[in-house]
Design a protein around this motif. Sequence first.
Motif, PDB file in Angstrom:
ATOM      1  N   PRO A  25     -10.868   6.551  -6.347  1.00 54.55           N
ATOM      2  CA  PRO A  25     -10.939   7.253  -5.062  1.00 54.55           C
ATOM      3  C   PRO A  25      -9.617   7.227  -4.284  1.00 54.55           C
ATOM      4  O   PRO A  25      -9.328   8.155  -3.530  1.00 54.55           O
ATOM      5  CB  PRO A  25     -12.037   6.529  -4.291  1.00 54.55           C
ATOM      6  CG  PRO A  25     -12.473   5.385  -5.118  1.00 54.55           C
ATOM      7  CD  PRO A  25     -11.829   5.480  -6.442  1.00 54.55           C
ATOM      8  N   ASP A  26      -8.817   6.179  -4.479  1.00 58.12           N
ATOM      9  CA  ASP A  26      -7.520   6.124  -3.780  1.00 58.12           C
ATOM     10  C   ASP A  26      -6.605   7.270  -4.203  1.00 58.12           C
ATOM     11  O   ASP A  26      -5.850   7.799  -3.386  1.00 58.12           O
ATOM     12  CB  ASP A  26      -6.819   4.789  -4.046  1.00 58.12           C
ATOM     13  CG  ASP A  26      -7.442   3.650  -3.268  1.00 58.12           C
ATOM     14  OD1 ASP A  26      -8.142   3.931  -2.275  1.00 58.12           O
ATOM     15  OD2 ASP A  26      -7.232   2.488  -3.655  1.00 58.12           O
ATOM     16  N   ASN A  48       0.828  -1.185   0.000  1.00 56.35           N
ATOM     17  CA  ASN A  48       0.000   0.000   0.000  1.00 56.35           C
ATOM     18  C   ASN A  48       0.880   1.258   0.000  1.00 56.35           C
ATOM     19  O   ASN A  48       1.917   1.303   0.665  1.00 56.35           O
ATOM     20  CB  ASN A  48      -0.879  -0.039   1.245  1.00 56.35           C
ATOM     21  CG  ASN A  48      -1.946   1.031   1.242  1.00 56.35           C
ATOM     22  OD1 ASN A  48      -1.871   2.013   0.521  1.00 56.35           O
ATOM     23  ND2 ASN A  48      -2.942   0.832   2.064  1.00 56.35           N
ATOM     24  N   ARG A  93       0.408   4.087   1.377  1.00 52.61           N
ATOM     25  CA  ARG A  93       0.529   4.688   2.705  1.00 52.61           C
ATOM     26  C   ARG A  93       1.610   4.006   3.524  1.00 52.61           C
ATOM     27  O   ARG A  93       2.269   4.638   4.342  1.00 52.61           O
ATOM     28  CB  ARG A  93      -0.795   4.602   3.464  1.00 52.61           C
ATOM     29  CG  ARG A  93      -1.773   5.665   3.069  1.00 52.61           C
ATOM     30  CD  ARG A  93      -2.965   5.588   3.947  1.00 52.61           C
ATOM     31  NE  ARG A  93      -3.478   4.212   3.905  1.00 52.61           N
ATOM     32  CZ  ARG A  93      -4.540   3.807   4.556  1.00 52.61           C
ATOM     33  NH1 ARG A  93      -5.186   4.635   5.305  1.00 52.61           N
ATOM     34  NH2 ARG A  93      -4.968   2.568   4.470  1.00 52.61           N
ATOM     35  N   TYR A 116      -7.498  10.317  -5.118  1.00 59.43           N
ATOM     36  CA  TYR A 116      -7.923  11.544  -4.448  1.00 59.43           C
ATOM     37  C   TYR A 116      -7.682  11.473  -2.941  1.00 59.43           C
ATOM     38  O   TYR A 116      -7.389  12.489  -2.316  1.00 59.43           O
ATOM     39  CB  TYR A 116      -9.391  11.847  -4.771  1.00 59.43           C
ATOM     40  CG  TYR A 116      -9.557  12.214  -6.224  1.00 59.43           C
ATOM     41  CD1 TYR A 116      -9.173  13.468  -6.684  1.00 59.43           C
ATOM     42  CD2 TYR A 116     -10.054  11.300  -7.143  1.00 59.43           C
ATOM     43  CE1 TYR A 116      -9.296  13.814  -8.022  1.00 59.43           C
ATOM     44  CE2 TYR A 116     -10.176  11.636  -8.484  1.00 59.43           C
ATOM     45  CZ  TYR A 116      -9.792  12.894  -8.914  1.00 59.43           C
ATOM     46  OH  TYR A 116      -9.897  13.226 -10.237  1.00 59.43           O
ATOM     47  N   ARG A 117      -7.763  10.284  -2.359  1.00 60.48           N
ATOM     48  CA  ARG A 117      -7.419  10.127  -0.941  1.00 60.48           C
ATOM     49  C   ARG A 117      -5.949  10.432  -0.716  1.00 60.48           C
ATOM     50  O   ARG A 117      -5.576  11.040   0.283  1.00 60.48           O
ATOM     51  CB  ARG A 117      -7.744   8.709  -0.469  1.00 60.48           C
ATOM     52  CG  ARG A 117      -9.137   8.569   0.055  1.00 60.48           C
ATOM     53  CD  ARG A 117      -9.343   7.228   0.753  1.00 60.48           C
ATOM     54  NE  ARG A 117     -10.629   6.721   0.346  1.00 60.48           N
ATOM     55  CZ  ARG A 117     -10.846   5.760  -0.526  1.00 60.48           C
ATOM     56  NH1 ARG A 117      -9.847   5.117  -1.069  1.00 60.48           N
ATOM     57  NH2 ARG A 117     -12.057   5.409  -0.853  1.00 60.48           N
ATOM     58  N   ASN A 118      -5.093   9.982  -1.637  1.00 56.65           N
ATOM     59  CA  ASN A 118      -3.661  10.272  -1.515  1.00 56.65           C
ATOM     60  C   ASN A 118      -3.391  11.767  -1.599  1.00 56.65           C
ATOM     61  O   ASN A 118      -2.550  12.289  -0.856  1.00 56.65           O
ATOM     62  CB  ASN A 118      -2.855   9.521  -2.567  1.00 56.65           C
ATOM     63  CG  ASN A 118      -2.588   8.093  -2.177  1.00 56.65           C
ATOM     64  OD1 ASN A 118      -2.801   7.699  -1.035  1.00 56.65           O
ATOM     65  ND2 ASN A 118      -2.126   7.305  -3.123  1.00 56.65           N
ATOM     66  N   ARG A 160      -2.797  17.031   3.915  1.00 58.33           N
ATOM     67  CA  ARG A 160      -2.783  17.038   5.380  1.00 58.33           C
ATOM     68  C   ARG A 160      -1.361  17.026   5.916  1.00 58.33           C
ATOM     69  O   ARG A 160      -1.042  17.774   6.853  1.00 58.33           O
ATOM     70  CB  ARG A 160      -3.542  15.827   5.927  1.00 58.33           C
ATOM     71  CG  ARG A 160      -5.016  15.995   5.951  1.00 58.33           C
ATOM     72  CD  ARG A 160      -5.720  14.932   6.736  1.00 58.33           C
ATOM     73  NE  ARG A 160      -4.979  13.686   6.835  1.00 58.33           N
ATOM     74  CZ  ARG A 160      -5.514  12.496   6.999  1.00 58.33           C
ATOM     75  NH1 ARG A 160      -6.809  12.375   7.081  1.00 58.33           N
ATOM     76  NH2 ARG A 160      -4.771  11.415   7.085  1.00 58.33           N
ATOM     77  N   THR A 167       1.914   8.862  -5.675  1.00 58.46           N
ATOM     78  CA  THR A 167       0.784   9.475  -6.370  1.00 58.46           C
ATOM     79  C   THR A 167       1.174   9.861  -7.790  1.00 58.46           C
ATOM     80  O   THR A 167       0.416   9.616  -8.741  1.00 58.46           O
ATOM     81  CB  THR A 167       0.274  10.704  -5.590  1.00 58.46           C
ATOM     82  OG1 THR A 167      -0.069  10.292  -4.265  1.00 58.46           O
ATOM     83  CG2 THR A 167      -0.933  11.323  -6.256  1.00 58.46           C
ATOM     84  N   TYR A 205      -5.427  14.075  -0.694  1.00 55.91           N
ATOM     85  CA  TYR A 205      -5.883  14.607   0.594  1.00 55.91           C
ATOM     86  C   TYR A 205      -4.849  14.327   1.683  1.00 55.91           C
ATOM     87  O   TYR A 205      -4.537  15.201   2.497  1.00 55.91           O
ATOM     88  CB  TYR A 205      -7.236  13.994   0.947  1.00 55.91           C
ATOM     89  CG  TYR A 205      -7.770  14.447   2.278  1.00 55.91           C
ATOM     90  CD1 TYR A 205      -8.143  15.776   2.484  1.00 55.91           C
ATOM     91  CD2 TYR A 205      -7.881  13.565   3.333  1.00 55.91           C
ATOM     92  CE1 TYR A 205      -8.620  16.200   3.708  1.00 55.91           C
ATOM     93  CE2 TYR A 205      -8.357  13.980   4.563  1.00 55.91           C
ATOM     94  CZ  TYR A 205      -8.722  15.297   4.736  1.00 55.91           C
ATOM     95  OH  TYR A 205      -9.185  15.712   5.962  1.00 55.91           O
ATOM     96  N   ARG A 206      -4.292  13.118   1.694  1.00 58.52           N
ATOM     97  CA  ARG A 206      -3.271  12.775   2.698  1.00 58.52           C
ATOM     98  C   ARG A 206      -2.029  13.651   2.538  1.00 58.52           C
ATOM     99  O   ARG A 206      -1.446  14.117   3.519  1.00 58.52           O
ATOM    100  CB  ARG A 206      -2.888  11.303   2.572  1.00 58.52           C
ATOM    101  CG  ARG A 206      -3.948  10.364   3.052  1.00 58.52           C
ATOM    102  CD  ARG A 206      -3.503   8.914   2.894  1.00 58.52           C
ATOM    103  NE  ARG A 206      -4.601   8.031   3.174  1.00 58.52           N
ATOM    104  CZ  ARG A 206      -5.113   7.157   2.315  1.00 58.52           C
ATOM    105  NH1 ARG A 206      -4.598   7.022   1.110  1.00 58.52           N
ATOM    106  NH2 ARG A 206      -6.123   6.392   2.663  1.00 58.52           N
TER     107      ARG A 206
END
Length: 163
Positions: free
Chosen positions: A79-80, A2, A4, A82-84, A90, A149, A86-87
């Motif tokens: 969606p992964d 993964n 992350r 866009y989550r990345n 952050r 990403t 966002y991460r």
Amino acid sequence: MNTRNWAWIGAVATFLLAAGAYYAVGQVYSDAKAIDLINQLSRAGLYFGSAMATASATTLALMLTLIGMAHRAEAEFGPDFYRNIYRISRLATATLLGSVVLLLLLTLPVGEFQGLSDMWFIWLYRVLFALIGTLSALLVATVLLVFTTVRDVIINITPSDMI
């Protein structure tokens, strides 16, 4: 693995390296020299904090650009992706805020504090070193997440025979 996980592995490794550096410095210098250590840390820390703030602000701006590029691209991003983003945003925000705190702490005129106990200087040194180690770990995590990403973007928009 993964994406992350790579970011966390890099962050933990960097933080452990910083903890090792703190331990090594502690073996060389006694607590009585905390004010000298703070002065040495302050010189490098000002450049480090400024560079971290600049890198974090730039990363945030580039994430906005990446979102715009993803919307215009003919490829579909899940969606992964866009989550990345966002991460990354952050992490970059946390790094930017931490850098500002570091810069504020480094502007304290430590040499002018005559009436304070030695323990105050020891704790200030520990806080500064921990903040620098944490910010380093956050930056490494951000860079690794940006890399994965960008790799995903390249895979999605590049023909498969090019990779």
